[in-house]
Design a protein around this motif. Structure first.
Motif, PDB file in Angstrom:
ATOM      1  N   ILE A  84      32.833  33.120  45.173  1.00 52.10           N
ATOM      2  CA  ILE A  84      34.142  33.628  46.246  1.00 52.10           C
ATOM      3  C   ILE A  84      35.387  33.673  45.383  1.00 52.10           C
ATOM      4  N   GLY A  85      35.856  32.535  44.621  1.00 52.10           N
ATOM      5  CA  GLY A  85      36.780  32.659  43.925  1.00 52.10           C
ATOM      6  C   GLY A  85      36.824  33.725  42.693  1.00 52.10           C
ATOM      7  N   GLY A  86      35.866  34.117  42.191  1.00 51.14           N
ATOM      8  CA  GLY A  86      35.899  35.133  41.186  1.00 51.14           C
ATOM      9  C   GLY A  86      36.340  36.631  42.006  1.00 51.14           C
ATOM     10  N   VAL A  87      35.519  36.748  43.046  1.00 46.22           N
ATOM     11  CA  VAL A  87      35.998  38.016  43.814  1.00 46.22           C
ATOM     12  C   VAL A  87      37.289  38.064  44.318  1.00 46.22           C
ATOM     13  N   ALA A  88      38.125  36.856  44.809  1.00 44.52           N
ATOM     14  CA  ALA A  88      39.300  36.809  45.101  1.00 44.52           C
ATOM     15  C   ALA A  88      40.125  37.233  43.727  1.00 44.52           C
ATOM     16  N   GLN A  89      39.742  36.962  42.607  1.00 47.88           N
ATOM     17  CA  GLN A  89      40.802  36.971  41.436  1.00 47.88           C
ATOM     18  C   GLN A  89      40.773  38.470  40.959  1.00 47.88           C
ATOM     19  N   LEU A  90      39.445  39.039  41.332  1.00 51.89           N
ATOM     20  CA  LEU A  90      39.445  40.501  40.901  1.00 51.89           C
ATOM     21  C   LEU A  90      40.248  41.226  41.846  1.00 51.89           C
ATOM     22  N   VAL A  91      40.404  40.805  43.098  1.00 50.01           N
ATOM     23  CA  VAL A  91      41.246  41.738  44.088  1.00 50.01           C
ATOM     24  C   VAL A  91      42.633  41.668  43.697  1.00 50.01           C
ATOM     25  N   MET A  92      42.861  40.262  43.290  1.00 52.60           N
ATOM     26  CA  MET A  92      44.392  39.964  42.976  1.00 52.60           C
ATOM     27  C   MET A  92      44.983  41.081  41.759  1.00 52.60           C
ATOM     28  N   VAL A  93      44.153  40.997  40.852  1.00 52.34           N
ATOM     29  CA  VAL A  93      44.717  41.659  39.713  1.00 52.34           C
ATOM     30  C   VAL A  93      44.759  43.277  39.966  1.00 52.34           C
ATOM     31  N   LEU A  94      43.703  43.700  40.493  1.00 52.92           N
ATOM     32  CA  LEU A  94      43.567  45.161  40.838  1.00 52.92           C
ATOM     33  C   LEU A  94      44.669  45.371  41.842  1.00 52.92           C
ATOM     34  N   THR A  95      45.245  44.607  42.666  1.00 52.70           N
ATOM     35  CA  THR A  95      46.002  44.923  43.619  1.00 52.70           C
ATOM     36  C   THR A  95      47.281  44.973  42.763  1.00 52.70           C
ATOM     37  N   GLU A  96      47.596  44.278  41.678  1.00 53.32           N
ATOM     38  CA  GLU A  96      48.865  44.222  40.991  1.00 53.32           C
ATOM     39  C   GLU A  96      48.949  45.285  40.246  1.00 53.32           C
ATOM     40  N   ALA A  97      47.748  45.752  39.481  1.00 55.56           N
ATOM     41  CA  ALA A  97      47.603  46.886  38.718  1.00 55.56           C
ATOM     42  C   ALA A  97      47.972  48.288  39.304  1.00 55.56           C
ATOM     43  N   ARG A  98      47.348  48.307  40.478  1.00 56.72           N
ATOM     44  CA  ARG A  98      47.726  49.345  41.460  1.00 56.72           C
ATOM     45  C   ARG A  98      49.198  49.546  41.781  1.00 56.72           C
ATOM     46  N   ALA A  99      49.893  48.350  42.191  1.00 57.75           N
ATOM     47  CA  ALA A  99      51.058  48.434  42.510  1.00 57.75           C
ATOM     48  C   ALA A  99      52.153  48.786  41.023  1.00 57.75           C
ATOM     49  N   ILE A 100      51.891  48.612  40.090  1.00 59.67           N
ATOM     50  CA  ILE A 100      52.766  49.004  39.067  1.00 59.67           C
ATOM     51  C   ILE A 100      52.306  50.396  38.447  1.00 59.67           C
ATOM     52  N   ARG A 101      51.170  50.994  39.122  1.00 61.23           N
ATOM     53  CA  ARG A 101      50.692  52.205  38.782  1.00 61.23           C
ATOM     54  C   ARG A 101      50.097  52.278  37.350  1.00 61.23           C
ATOM     55  N   VAL A 102      49.233  51.286  36.957  1.00 61.90           N
ATOM     56  CA  VAL A 102      48.781  51.423  35.706  1.00 61.90           C
ATOM     57  C   VAL A 102      47.618  52.806  35.588  1.00 61.90           C
ATOM     58  N   PRO A 103      48.035  53.581  34.643  1.00 63.47           N
ATOM     59  CA  PRO A 103      47.127  54.946  34.461  1.00 63.47           C
ATOM     60  C   PRO A 103      45.403  54.478  34.296  1.00 63.47           C
ATOM     61  N   PHE A 104      44.972  55.252  35.014  1.00 64.35           N
ATOM     62  CA  PHE A 104      43.429  55.113  34.398  1.00 64.35           C
ATOM     63  C   PHE A 104      42.591  56.479  34.885  1.00 64.35           C
ATOM     64  N   GLN A 105      41.901  56.943  33.927  1.00 61.92           N
ATOM     65  CA  GLN A 105      41.031  57.940  34.134  1.00 61.92           C
ATOM     66  C   GLN A 105      39.517  57.694  33.696  1.00 61.92           C
ATOM     67  N   ALA A 106      38.745  57.690  34.445  1.00 61.57           N
ATOM     68  CA  ALA A 106      37.272  57.407  34.292  1.00 61.57           C
ATOM     69  C   ALA A 106      36.367  58.294  33.555  1.00 61.57           C
ATOM     70  N   ALA A 107      35.837  57.908  32.665  1.00 63.81           N
ATOM     71  CA  ALA A 107      35.289  58.975  31.703  1.00 63.81           C
ATOM     72  C   ALA A 107      34.401  58.210  30.713  1.00 63.81           C
TER      73      ALA A 107
END
Length: 506
Positions: free
Chosen positions: A191-214
């Protein structure tokens, strides 16, 4: 760098305080046999967390990202998309293999458990529960490395606090509803691992980290990260491999030895993470920038400043842990399932680990300069030599000194690691440019540490009759820190005055 270091240190302090609460809860609510099995099962996922989150991912991705950021956001986005797309199937496959081969992993980590079939079976059961955490923490670590490249340190450093909260809730609440109480602790990790992933992804989205899946496994940046990652994992793994060696050796010393080594290591990790790892995390982007500009003089100067600042804080921390080891262990752990015998073994291991705190910290900081210039083979070679020394010394010393002998092997290995790195840095960036100042500062730190020991040894028996354990430990820590600070200040320490000035400006 001080502001970034303070940001990481504050977040790390929150995480480590919660870590102490977590360990105290585990020690109090679960019997020693169950904790031995859990710590073996958690050792490999936790090693991945420490190696990836605190070492290899940052060492491999930050130098590459720093160069790509000079080009365009699209370049960075394509690189990150290619990296993540390749990592998903690789890590997922590794996770499935870990679940399938859990019995063999337990044998590799703690062959002494085969003498106790019940404990061995529990460790296998928990390993299968916990191995998926590796999948979660791999992507948490990758996003953390990206965030640090954008100088967003706080969220990355505070994510371990979320894991600690999950484990505390698992121990106190979930364990009431699972077939085995210790299963609740394992669910808390996931449960803690899932919460960690949600936290860092939220921060990355907030600062608009570029990402293009390929799907681009041949992307030049991905290949460079792969090369650096392979070496960085080996180099960053040295301390964790030393812990694995200690776990293996401890498993042959009877019930409680593995837990005693784990609890002692956790206490040593508190100042190590708060000071050395925070400095290393904050300094790596700066070192990578200097390396990109081919400024070797600047690299050497920054490394020397970081080492001196680390030793200035780590030496008194080590002295305090050695003098107050029994009181600290009793305060943090000794209650309910954790009795006086376990406290004595843990305190003995803690005292030995603390002797090597300065080497642990200096090794962690020194290795960063080699990753910044993308020459990881040197720390890898140093790590290999260190591991051999750890295993040899620990094996030969455990029969005579038990868990203290095992811990001494780790100290010896780290000293060898640091010696090799110190010799190699001379060829890379030259010798320290102000050796007289460096040693003068260390002499002042030594004098202040001796004064601190004198005050603590004299004050402890006087405070014992009038103060309970918790207020007595806090009073002694404050008294020791005040004594060290006053003596080193009036001795004219440049480092002390520099700290005071930078904190005032921060």
């Amino acid at each position: 760098m001080l502001r970034s270091t303070l940001s990481v240190s504050v977040a790390t302090l929150i995480s480590r305080l919660l870590g102490l609460v977590r360990d105290a809860v585990i020690a109090a609510f679960f019997p020693v046999g169950a904790t031995d099995a859990f710590f073996v099962a958690f050792r490999l996922p936790n090693m991945f967390r420490a190696v990836l989150a605190e070492g290899a991912t940052q060492a491999a991705t930050i130098p590459v990202l720093k160069e790509l950021q000079l080009q365009s956001r699209e370049t960075v986005g394509r690189f990150l998309g290619a990296l993540v797309t390749l990592a998903v199937p690789c890590v997922a496959g590794f996770t499935l293999l870990g679940v399938a081969f859990a019995p063999q992993l337990v044998d590799a980590l703690a062959f002494g458990f085969r003498a106790d079939p019940e404990k061995h079976a529990l460790a296998v059961h928990l390993t299968r529960y916990l191995f998926p955490f590796i999948l979660l923490i791999t992507f948490v670590s990758l996003v953390m490395g990206v965030l640090n490249t954008y100088n967003r340190f706080f969220v990355s450093a505070v994510t371990p606090a979320v894991l600690n909260v999950g484990m505390i809730l698992g121990a106190l609440l979930l364990s009431r509803y699972t077939a085995l109480p210790v299963d609740g602790l394992a669910w808390g990790v996931l449960i803690g691992g899932v919460a960690q992933l949600v936290m860092v992804l939220t921060e990355a989205r907030a600062i608009r980290v570029p990402f293009q899946a390929a799907w681009q496994p041949g992307h030049p940046g991905v290949r460079r990260v792969g090369t650096l990652m392979a070496s960085a994992v080996i180099g960053s793994t040295v301390y964790q491999l030393q812990v694995l060696v200690n776990t293996q050796l401890g498993s042959t010393l009877g019930t409680g030895a593995v837990s005693a080594l784990y609890y002692a290591d956790r206490l040593v990790q508190f100042p190590l993470a708060l000071i050395a790892i925070s400095m290393a995390t904050a300094s790596l982007p700066m070192l990578a920038e200097l390396a990109a500009r081919k400024d070797h003089a600047g690299l050497g100067e920054l490394l020397d400043r970081s080492l001196l600042a680390s030793l200035f804080l780590m030496i008194p921390a080590a002295v305090g842990l050695i003098v107050l080891r029994e009181e600290i262990v009793q305060l943090v752990y000794q209650r309910r399932q954790f009795g006086p015998d376990m406290a004595a073994g843990t305190a003995g291991a803690l005292g030995v680990y603390a002797l090597g705190l300065w080497a642990f910290a200096s090794t962690r900081i020194s290795s960063q300069v080699f990753y910044a210039v993308q020459k990881p083979r040197i720390p890898v070679a140093a790590a290999a030599a260190s591991l051999l020394v750890t295993a040899a010394v620990g094996w030969s010393a455990k029969s005579r000194w038990g868990v203290q002998g095992v811990a001494f092997g780790t100290v010896a290995g780290s000293v060898v690691n640091l010696a090799i790195l110190s010799l190699a840095r001379r060829r890379l960036v030259g010798a320290p440019r102000s050796r007289a100042v460096f040693w003068s500062e260390l002499v002042k730190v030594a004098i202040a540490s001796i004064a601190m020991v004198t005050v603590l040894v004299g004050a402890e028996p006087r405070l014992e009759p009038v103060l309970g354990l918790a207020p007595r430990v806090l009073a002694l820590i404050f008294l020791g820190a005040a004594t060290f600070g006053l003596v080193v200040w009036f001795a004219g320490s440049r480092t002390a005055r520099s700290f005071a000035e930078r904190i005032r400006r921060a």
